[in-house]
Structures are given as structure tokens and as C-alpha cells.
Design an enzyme around this catalytic site. Structure first.
Site, PDB file in Angstrom:
ATOM      1  N   HIS A 249       0.903  -1.136  -0.056  1.00 51.84           N
ATOM      2  CA  HIS A 249      -0.057  -0.105   0.003  1.00 51.84           C
ATOM      3  C   HIS A 249       0.890   1.293   0.007  1.00 51.84           C
ATOM      4  CE1 HIS A 249      -3.309  -2.425   0.339  1.00 51.84           C
ATOM      5  NE2 HIS A 249      -3.139  -2.753   1.576  1.00 51.84           N
TER       6      HIS A 249
ATOM      7  N   ARG B  42      -9.500   3.161  -6.894  1.00 54.83           N
ATOM      8  CA  ARG B  42     -10.890   2.845  -6.742  1.00 54.83           C
ATOM      9  C   ARG B  42     -11.332   4.183  -6.185  1.00 54.83           C
ATOM     10  NH1 ARG B  42     -13.804  -1.580  -2.809  1.00 54.83           N
ATOM     11  NH2 ARG B  42     -15.861  -1.610  -3.773  1.00 54.83           N
TER      12      ARG B  42
HETATM   13  P1  A3P Z   1     -15.822  -4.319  -0.682  1.00 55.55           P
HETATM   14  O1  A3P Z   1     -15.397  -4.318   0.678  1.00 55.55           O
HETATM   15  O2  A3P Z   1     -16.380  -3.110  -1.175  1.00 55.55           O
HETATM   16  O3  A3P Z   1     -16.720  -5.457  -1.040  1.00 55.55           O
HETATM   17  P2  A3P Z   1      -8.398  -5.148  -1.024  1.00 55.55           P
HETATM   18  O4  A3P Z   1      -8.134  -6.367  -1.705  1.00 55.55           O
HETATM   19  O5  A3P Z   1      -7.604  -3.899  -1.819  1.00 55.55           O
HETATM   20  O6  A3P Z   1      -8.271  -5.109   0.306  1.00 55.55           O
HETATM   21  O7  A3P Z   1      -9.691  -4.922  -1.649  1.00 55.55           O
HETATM   22  C1  A3P Z   1     -11.003  -5.607  -1.057  1.00 55.55           C
HETATM   23  C2  A3P Z   1     -12.173  -4.955  -1.801  1.00 55.55           C
HETATM   24  O8  A3P Z   1     -12.100  -5.413  -3.146  1.00 55.55           O
HETATM   25  C3  A3P Z   1     -13.375  -5.437  -1.129  1.00 55.55           C
HETATM   26  O9  A3P Z   1     -14.505  -4.402  -1.577  1.00 55.55           O
HETATM   27  C4  A3P Z   1     -13.416  -6.818  -2.044  1.00 55.55           C
HETATM   28  O10 A3P Z   1     -14.991  -7.207  -1.821  1.00 55.55           O
HETATM   29  C5  A3P Z   1     -13.480  -6.059  -3.213  1.00 55.55           C
HETATM   30  N1  A3P Z   1     -12.904  -7.453  -4.365  1.00 55.55           N
HETATM   31  C6  A3P Z   1     -12.236  -8.423  -4.104  1.00 55.55           C
HETATM   32  N2  A3P Z   1     -12.207  -9.434  -4.985  1.00 55.55           N
HETATM   33  C7  A3P Z   1     -13.237  -8.806  -6.016  1.00 55.55           C
HETATM   34  C8  A3P Z   1     -13.767  -9.213  -7.234  1.00 55.55           C
HETATM   35  N3  A3P Z   1     -13.287 -10.218  -7.869  1.00 55.55           N
HETATM   36  N4  A3P Z   1     -14.556  -8.391  -7.730  1.00 55.55           N
HETATM   37  C9  A3P Z   1     -14.836  -7.225  -7.281  1.00 55.55           C
HETATM   38  N5  A3P Z   1     -14.555  -6.580  -6.040  1.00 55.55           N
HETATM   39  C10 A3P Z   1     -13.572  -7.642  -5.452  1.00 55.55           C
END
Ligand code: A3P
Length: 297
Positions: free
Chosen positions: A104, A126
Site C-alpha cells: 500500500h 478505486r
Molecule cells: P468491498 O469491501 O467493497 O466488497 P483489497 O483487496 O485491496 O483489500 O480490496 C478489497 C475490496 O475489493 C473489497 O471491497 C472486496 O470485496 C473487493 N473485491 C475483491 N475481489 C473482488 C472481485 N473479484 N470483484 C470485485 N471486487 C472484489
């Protein structure tokens, strides 16, 4: 050397984290941060290393999973990435190729060899309202967390950049600067909302960026396996047991607190009208010189 930074508001909103050279980092980063970042800087990078860079909750695991499938040629889930900032660099050095890392942090904190063109990095961003909701709910689920407080308090801190890894805006501007100043061709920029709209297109572009060639069937298989629905349903059944132990340690619910909703526009279920208007004003002001725009629905 880092210093501990603590912010507490009268309503109980609380953030305790580490600050180093003006930036906030999660307290999970070992020791004084300086020593660890120096090791990251000096890390030996391999040509087929892949780095996933993002502000938290921007789709890091999603991009990591797609990239891992494209690197290995297999549509299997391999769990969560190794983060540059939390892991022992000697351990990372010994991992077998192809290695995938996440972070990050921003371009200036990548290993020097990446900044000189070695390895490949995806940078994913995002919209900040969905990030806010996702991050707030995620922090509630961790057994150890740097932030405590209500959604209202979270939003106030987040808008002011008092958050783990600092400000969403500062991270975005750091990457915008990299985009205009860095001349190397080993960075690819991705946008969560675009991936949601046409995943196959981005999977295909990612493969070409990585320099790997597959037939259409495999690219479609990766795309199918990486839809939110499929990942959320099957990932816990298929990933390695040692990965699940890690999950049990970090998560209150003893399940991977990553695959929550995976939508664009879920912020509408959490922001009140007043909160949304206040955030929009901050967004408009801070983004007036930005080159990119985000879709919020
Ligand atoms: P939400 O909490 O809005 O559902 P990171 O991996 O950076 O921690 O991000 C997590 C976010 O990415 C979460 O968002 C998660 O649901 C979303 N995410 C993970 N896999 C995904 C996928 N295949 N399609 C869309 N969103 C996804």
C-alpha cells in the site's frame, strides 16, 4: 526513525499508528520502519516479479489473484499476497519464482530495481467513497486494528488523511506524479470500476503487459474464476491451510475479511446525504488539478 502518532476525538474516534518521514503507516510494520524500508529499497528483484500497488481496499487481492493466474498459467487461488511492508525481506528473498508482492506504499517506496525498470507492477485505484466503506468495515473485523470509532468519526479522519497509510488523495496524487514523471514501461495502471465493467478486457491487457501469451479460453477461465461471486464463494475452500491459519489470527470472524460485496456504489448504503455532500465538496476541492476522474456508480 518513526514516531507513534495518536489522534483521539472527544467522541471516541481513535487512531494510533506510525509516522515516518511525514507519512502514516500501519503499526504492523516492524520496528522503526526506517530499517525495514531500507531493506525493501535494496531488495533483489527478479525479472518475473510482480508487484500490486494500491491504497487499501482498492482491489489489491483481486488484481493479485488475476496476476498470479497469469504468471502461473493455472487458474488456482493462492490466497493473499506477501506485503512488502510487513514481511521479513530475507523470507521474501527465498520465495520461489514467479513471486507476487503487494504494497500500500507508493512508487518512492518500491525496491530501487523496480524503479529502474526491473519486474512489473500493477497500480490499482478505486473511487474514495467505496474505499471508505470497505476500509471502515474491514477495520472493524480485524482482531488488532489501529482505528476505533464510529462511521461518522472514521469518515472525518479519512477525509482529513488521518488513516492507516494516510490520505487517499495524497496516494492518488503520488501515483499521478509517477505517471507523468517515470519513463519506465514496467507499470500498468488499473481502475477498479473499469475492471467491474469489462473484466475480460483488463485480464487480456494484464496478460499482454506481463508478456505472457494464452489462448482466449484460458483468459476467459481466469475472468470467470475472478468474478466477485466465484471468488467470494470458493476461495476459502481452495486456499492452503496455512493461509487459513493466518486468516483466523487476523480476523474476528475467522474468515477472510476481504470478499465483502465487490460492488461499485455500495457507499450509498452507508453515507448519509449530509456526509455525501460534505465529502463531495472535499473531493471537488482536492481533485481540481487531478488528471483522472472516478465513477461512483
Ligand atoms: P468491498 O469491501 O467493497 O466488497 P483489497 O483487496 O485491496 O483489500 O480490496 C478489497 C475490496 O475489493 C473489497 O471491497 C472486496 O470485496 C473487493 N473485491 C475483491 N475481489 C473482488 C472481485 N473479484 N470483484 C470485485 N471486487 C472484489
Amino acid at each position: 526513525m518513526c514516531e507513534w502518532v495518536e489522534e483521539t476525538d472527544p467522541d471516541g474516534t481513535h487512531l494510533k499508528t506510525k509516522k515516518y518521514e511525514g507519512k502514516l503507516y500501519v503499526s504492523l510494520i516492524p520496528g522503526n520502519i526506517k530499517d525495514h524500508l531500507e531493506k525493501v529499497e535494496a531488495m533483489e528483484v527478479r525479472d518475473d516479479d510482480t508487484f500490486i500497488m494500491s491504497y487499501p481496499k482498492s482491489g489489491t487481492h483481486w488484481v493479485f489473484t488475476i496476476a498470479s493466474m497469469l504468471r502461473s498459467g493455472k487458474s488456482t487461488y493462492i490466497g493473499s499476497p506477501h506485503f512488502l511492508e510487513y514481511n521479513d525481506i530475507d523470507m521474501l528473498d527465498k520465495l520461489p519464482s514467479p513471486r507476487l508482492f503487494a504494497s500500500h506504499m507508493t512508487f518512492d517506496r518500491l525496491p530501487r530495481q523496480v524503479r529502474e525498470g526491473k519486474g512489473k507492477a500493477f497500480v490499482v485505484s478505486r473511487n474514495p467513497k467505496d474505499v471508505a466503506v470497505s476500509l471502515f468495515l474491514f477495520l472493524q473485523k480485524l482482531t488488532k486494528t489501529d482505528f476505533h470509532g464510529s462511521w461518522e468519526g472514521f469518515l472525518r479522519f479519512y477525509a482529513e488523511g488521518k488513516m492507516v497509510y494516510g490520505s487517499w488523495f495524497d496516494t492518488l496524487f503520488a501515483w499521478e506524479k509517477t505517471k507523468t514523471t517515470y519513463k519506465g514501461d514496467n507499470l500498468m495502471y488499473l481502475v477498479y470500476e473499469d475492471m467491474k465493467q469489462d473484466l475480460l478486457s483488463d485480464v487480456t491487457k494484464m496478460a499482454s503487459f506481463l508478456g505472457v501469451t494464452y489462448d482466449k479460453e484460458f483468459l476467459e477461465e481466469v475472468t470467470d474464476r475472478c468474478t466477485f461471486k466465484t471468488m467470494a464463494k470458493t476461495i476459502m475452500e481452495e486456499i492452503k491451510p496455512q493461509e487459513q491459519d493466518f486468516i483466523k489470527r487476523v480476523s474476528e470472524e475467522k474468515k477472510l475479511p476481504i470478499y465483502r460485496k465487490g460492488e461499485v456504489g455500495d457507499w450509498k448504503n452507508y453515507f448519509t446525504v449530509a456526509q455525501s455532500e460534505t465529502f463531495d465538496k472535499i473531493y471537488e476541492e482536492r481533485m481540481k488539478d487531478a488528471k483522472c476522474t472516478f465513477r461512483f456508480q
